[in-house]
Motif scaffolding. Structure first.
Motif, PDB file in Angstrom:
ATOM      1  N   LEU A  99     -32.518  34.900  10.685  1.00 23.29           N
ATOM      2  CA  LEU A  99     -33.126  33.685  11.227  1.00 23.29           C
ATOM      3  C   LEU A  99     -33.463  32.706  10.106  1.00 23.29           C
ATOM      4  O   LEU A  99     -33.182  31.502  10.215  1.00 23.29           O
ATOM      5  CB  LEU A  99     -34.384  34.046  12.008  1.00 23.29           C
ATOM      6  CG  LEU A  99     -35.244  32.871  12.470  1.00 23.29           C
ATOM      7  CD1 LEU A  99     -34.511  32.055  13.527  1.00 23.29           C
ATOM      8  CD2 LEU A  99     -36.589  33.347  12.992  1.00 23.29           C
ATOM      9  N   ILE A 100     -34.046  33.214   9.017  1.00 31.28           N
ATOM     10  CA  ILE A 100     -34.416  32.339   7.907  1.00 31.28           C
ATOM     11  C   ILE A 100     -33.174  31.727   7.266  1.00 31.28           C
ATOM     12  O   ILE A 100     -33.183  30.564   6.846  1.00 31.28           O
ATOM     13  CB  ILE A 100     -35.260  33.119   6.883  1.00 31.28           C
ATOM     14  CG1 ILE A 100     -36.597  33.544   7.506  1.00 31.28           C
ATOM     15  CG2 ILE A 100     -35.517  32.289   5.628  1.00 31.28           C
ATOM     16  CD1 ILE A 100     -37.426  34.472   6.639  1.00 31.28           C
ATOM     17  N   ASP A 101     -32.086  32.506   7.202  1.00 29.53           N
ATOM     18  CA  ASP A 101     -30.832  31.962   6.669  1.00 29.53           C
ATOM     19  C   ASP A 101     -30.353  30.783   7.510  1.00 29.53           C
ATOM     20  O   ASP A 101     -29.893  29.763   6.972  1.00 29.53           O
ATOM     21  CB  ASP A 101     -29.770  33.050   6.631  1.00 29.53           C
ATOM     22  CG  ASP A 101     -30.038  34.090   5.545  1.00 29.53           C
ATOM     23  OD1 ASP A 101     -30.779  33.769   4.598  1.00 29.53           O
ATOM     24  OD2 ASP A 101     -29.517  35.219   5.665  1.00 29.53           O
ATOM     25  N   ARG A 102     -30.476  30.914   8.834  1.00 35.43           N
ATOM     26  CA  ARG A 102     -30.038  29.822   9.711  1.00 35.43           C
ATOM     27  C   ARG A 102     -30.959  28.614   9.588  1.00 35.43           C
ATOM     28  O   ARG A 102     -30.503  27.471   9.615  1.00 35.43           O
ATOM     29  CB  ARG A 102     -29.986  30.299  11.163  1.00 35.43           C
ATOM     30  CG  ARG A 102     -28.815  31.254  11.432  1.00 35.43           C
ATOM     31  CD  ARG A 102     -28.612  31.529  12.911  1.00 35.43           C
ATOM     32  NE  ARG A 102     -29.679  32.363  13.449  1.00 35.43           N
ATOM     33  CZ  ARG A 102     -30.409  32.047  14.507  1.00 35.43           C
ATOM     34  NH1 ARG A 102     -30.195  30.906  15.142  1.00 35.43           N
ATOM     35  NH2 ARG A 102     -31.350  32.858  14.939  1.00 35.43           N
ATOM     36  N   LEU A 103     -32.275  28.877   9.422  1.00 41.05           N
ATOM     37  CA  LEU A 103     -33.194  27.769   9.216  1.00 41.05           C
ATOM     38  C   LEU A 103     -32.896  27.046   7.907  1.00 41.05           C
ATOM     39  O   LEU A 103     -33.071  25.829   7.794  1.00 41.05           O
ATOM     40  CB  LEU A 103     -34.640  28.281   9.195  1.00 41.05           C
ATOM     41  CG  LEU A 103     -35.239  28.719  10.535  1.00 41.05           C
ATOM     42  CD1 LEU A 103     -36.586  29.395  10.311  1.00 41.05           C
ATOM     43  CD2 LEU A 103     -35.398  27.521  11.466  1.00 41.05           C
ATOM     44  N   GLY A 104     -32.441  27.806   6.912  1.00 41.79           N
ATOM     45  CA  GLY A 104     -32.120  27.222   5.623  1.00 41.79           C
ATOM     46  C   GLY A 104     -30.978  26.228   5.679  1.00 41.79           C
ATOM     47  O   GLY A 104     -30.791  25.438   4.748  1.00 41.79           O
ATOM     48  N   GLU A 105     -30.213  26.246   6.762  1.00 45.43           N
ATOM     49  CA  GLU A 105     -29.148  25.262   6.931  1.00 45.43           C
ATOM     50  C   GLU A 105     -29.702  23.896   7.337  1.00 45.43           C
ATOM     51  O   GLU A 105     -29.023  22.881   7.193  1.00 45.43           O
ATOM     52  CB  GLU A 105     -28.154  25.759   7.984  1.00 45.43           C
ATOM     53  CG  GLU A 105     -27.459  27.057   7.599  1.00 45.43           C
ATOM     54  CD  GLU A 105     -26.619  27.620   8.741  1.00 45.43           C
ATOM     55  OE1 GLU A 105     -26.573  26.954   9.805  1.00 45.43           O
ATOM     56  OE2 GLU A 105     -26.024  28.694   8.576  1.00 45.43           O
ATOM     57  N   LEU A 106     -30.948  23.888   7.868  1.00 40.22           N
ATOM     58  CA  LEU A 106     -31.563  22.643   8.326  1.00 40.22           C
ATOM     59  C   LEU A 106     -32.589  22.108   7.331  1.00 40.22           C
ATOM     60  O   LEU A 106     -32.707  20.896   7.141  1.00 40.22           O
ATOM     61  CB  LEU A 106     -32.234  22.851   9.686  1.00 40.22           C
ATOM     62  CG  LEU A 106     -31.322  23.272  10.834  1.00 40.22           C
ATOM     63  CD1 LEU A 106     -32.143  23.520  12.083  1.00 40.22           C
ATOM     64  CD2 LEU A 106     -30.269  22.192  11.101  1.00 40.22           C
TER      65      LEU A 106
END
Length: 669
Positions: A99-106
């Motif tokens: 989840l944090i990896d995906r948030l890091g895209e934003l």
């Protein structure tokens, strides 16, 4: 006939089944009616409240933390609002790392942000909303909001953040706030219900300094908002609210310009300074060097910064003014002289022949090479700092009488300053040694006490407080950092009590004699070069205190010693001479003679407070290097001294710039 009988039996069984079915239906219907009666009538109120709770959520609203200002209104601690990206782990399905990896895209998420998040999670806060990124930019908020539907359990929250605009200046006296840790949570369980309820929605608490000591005043009163929520838990409508009450504003007695000036004069050297107003106990400066940036702790300090601070050989987290204990060296001699006068063991005109060596118990106690020796009365023993005079004085008084005479001055006991964590230091006695080491007191151990060595170990705060008590004729106060508390709602100011303690019965003639002897230090003795040209009269005593013990017969040689094993530089002082408005103590660790490092700092503190001037750039550069004596160059007006991040003030007239300012000086009539 048999056919008829069979038909009759079959019909009877059918009717039985019908009645059984009817009875079963009636029983079920009765159970349903009973259940409906129970829910609708007997448990109506309970279930109605539960339904309301599912529909209505009460959200706590954290209050604005109170401001902290210096005596002249300069803001030292404030708040600002910013957006935070937060995750509620209990609402997350799947791996948090993914989840944090995906948030890091934003939004940008640094490794330290990830480490801080998992550290908070390890503290058992799975059901709390935990920050993964603080201080989002407007663009980052917009990007996440547009994609929020992809991240259930993640949201953007507006949070208040503490800010210390002066950075490291005054860090030890201000302290800092930080997230409430498990140990603090456990301690909070013992609070009264009303006080505990006030921390609903609060994640931060004062950790050190004024932030910790005045937590109850600074925190404020938590408000709440009732909102109607959807099935997904999103707020859809506000039903009512009670606004929070902001915390009170603290006005310190500290002059932050003086504080900043002293910290600049220390440069990269270690040490501490405490300056008090002996007329009321207000603290004018409270310096511990090196310091730290309290802003690092607001969001939760990262591992690298913590390691640098915690493992530094300079110990920047140690509040040296409050918790550092040092042998006082020759700054102890005026108080030994007072003990001699109080007990009648020696008079002011008693002559002692100083041969530069004092023999006791088969051991020779020596003197510095710069001492002249000869016939010593009490005044000359202070002005020229005779060791032999006070070796003999200690032997004549004895350890217990020294203890009993000096304890009322505040040595070896808490001063009662409005900070937590103060230490007592050590003013030895026979009973103390027996309790501490399970050994008897040996007569030879008394000799070194006379010159502030041996077991003697005091804080800079204790030395400043004792000096203030002495020069004020025995008048005592608990030192105070906070002078006023302002209720920001009622706009009422409450003066913090600094009522005088019971005065010590010091004879005025003894006080006047000691003040005159200490004044002699500044124009006849070890402080002459430092106070040359001063347009005011002051008094003081230099001190050189051993950082490590020497073997019998071993001579001290700073040039051959590692820097951290060299002597400490002390100075205790007061000014002006007749009616003192400031008393101070300063120590510069491992800097040698008191006249070389500590006394020059005291001189410039007096210049600031009494004359309204600060050192020239040339003089300040020499101060940082420990190479200054009397000020050099043209002093600047105190108003020209800029604080960190402060814009230059508009040009002032020559008359205004040259006139001492009571606001700048921090000392009021």
């Amino acid at each position: 006939m048999s056919l008829i009988r069979d038909s009759v039996r079959e019909l009877a069984r059918f009717r039985l089944r019908i009645w059984a079915a009817i009875a079963f239906v009636l029983l079920c219907f009765a159970l349903l009616v009973f259940r409906l009666f129970t829910l609708q009538v007997l448990r109506h109120e309970e279930l109605h409240q539960a339904a309301e709770n599912n529909r209505v959520t009460v959200l706590p609203i954290a209050p604005n933390r109170g401001l902290i200002k210096d005596r002249n209104g300069v803001v030292l601690a404030s708040n600002y609002s910013a957006y935070t990206l937060e995750i509620t782990p209990s609402q997350i399905e799947g791996e948090l790392d993914a989840l944090i990896d995906r948030l890091g895209e934003l939004v940008e998420i640094q490794p330290r942000d990830r480490r801080r998040f998992f550290r908070l999670l390890a503290d058992g806060k799975r059901f709390d909303s935990l920050p993964i990124r603080n201080r989002l930019s407007d663009a980052e908020v917009a990007r996440f909001t547009a994609q929020r539907w992809r991240f259930p359990g993640v949201d953007v929250q507006a949070r208040l953040f503490r800010q210390y605009p002066m950075g490291e200046v005054g860090s030890h006296l201000l302290g800092y706030i930080g997230r409430i840790n498990p140990r603090e949570r456990e301690a909070m369980e013992d609070w009264e219900d009303e006080r505990l309820a006030n921390y609903k929605g609060t994640d931060y608490i004062g950790k050190l300094g004024v932030e910790q000591a005045y937590e109850a005043e600074l925190h404020g009163i938590t408000g709440y908002q009732q909102v109607e929520t959807s099935a997904g838990g999103r707020a859809v409508r506000s039903l009512g609210h009670k606004p929070p009450t902001p915390g009170n504003t603290l006005q310190l007695s500290i002059d932050i310009r003086l504080q900043h000036l002293v910290e600049e004069m220390f440069g990269n050297r270690r040490g501490a300074l405490v300056a008090l107003d002996p007329r009321n106990g207000e603290v004018l400066a409270f310096v511990s060097k090196p310091g730290f940036d309290p802003n690092l702790f607001v969001d939760g300090i990262d591992a690298e910064s913590w390691k640098l601070l915690n493992e530094s050989i300079d110990k920047p987290l140690l509040n040296r003014a409050l918790r550092g204990t040092y042998p006082p060296g020759s700054t102890f001699k005026p108080f030994m002289a007072l003990a001699l006068l109080n007990t009648g063991v020696r008079k002011t005109d008693t002559i002692i022949n100083d041969t530069l060596v004092y023999h006791f118990g088969g051991r020779a106690f020596g003197s510095p090479e710069n001492e002249r020796g000869g016939a010593m009365d009490m005044r000359r023993s202070i002005v020229e700092s005779s060791n032999v005079y006070y070796y003999g004085a200690a032997h004549e008084l004895g350890v217990d009488r020294i203890h009993d005479q000096l304890k009322p001055l505040g040595f070896g006991r808490l001063t009662g300053i409005d900070l937590e964590g103060e230490v007592t230091g050590v003013l030895p006695s026979q009973e103390w040694k027996k309790r501490r080491f399970k050994q008897p007191w040996f007569p030879g151990e008394t000799i070194s006490l006379g010159i502030g060595q041996g077991y003697n170990a005091f804080t800079v705060l204790q030395m400043a407080s004792a000096t203030a008590t002495l020069v004020s004729g025995g008048q005592r106060f608990k030192p105070r950092l906070v002078r006023e508390i302002e209720d920001v709602v009622k706009h009422e100011r409450r003066h913090v009590s600094n009522d005088a303690l019971e005065p010590l019965p010091i004879k005025p003639e003894h006080v006047n004699f000691l003040k005159d002897a200490l004044h002699g230090v500044t124009y006849q003795g070890t402080g002459t070069r430092v106070f040359a040209g001063a347009p005011y009269a002051s008094g003081g005593k230099t001190g050189t205190a051993q950082a490590v013990g020497l073997k019998a017969g071993q001579k001290y040689n700073a040039a051959t010693m590692e820097e951290r094993r060299r002597d400490h530089s002390w100075y205790m002082a007061f000014a002006p001479l007749e009616e003192p408005k400031v008393a101070l103590a300063v120590i510069v660790e491992n800097a040698g003679f008191g006249s070389a490092a500590a006394a020059p700092i005291a001189r410039r503190v007096f210049d600031y407070l009494l004359l309204g001037v600060v050192p020239s750039e040339e003089d300040l550069a020499l101060m940082r290097e420990g190479k200054a004596m009397a000020p050099v160059g043209k002093p600047r007006p105190a108003s020209a001294w800029r604080l960190p991040n402060e814009l230059p003030a508009p040009a002032e007239s020559a008359s205004a710039a040259s006139a001492p300012s009571s606001a700048a000086s921090g000392v009021q009539p």
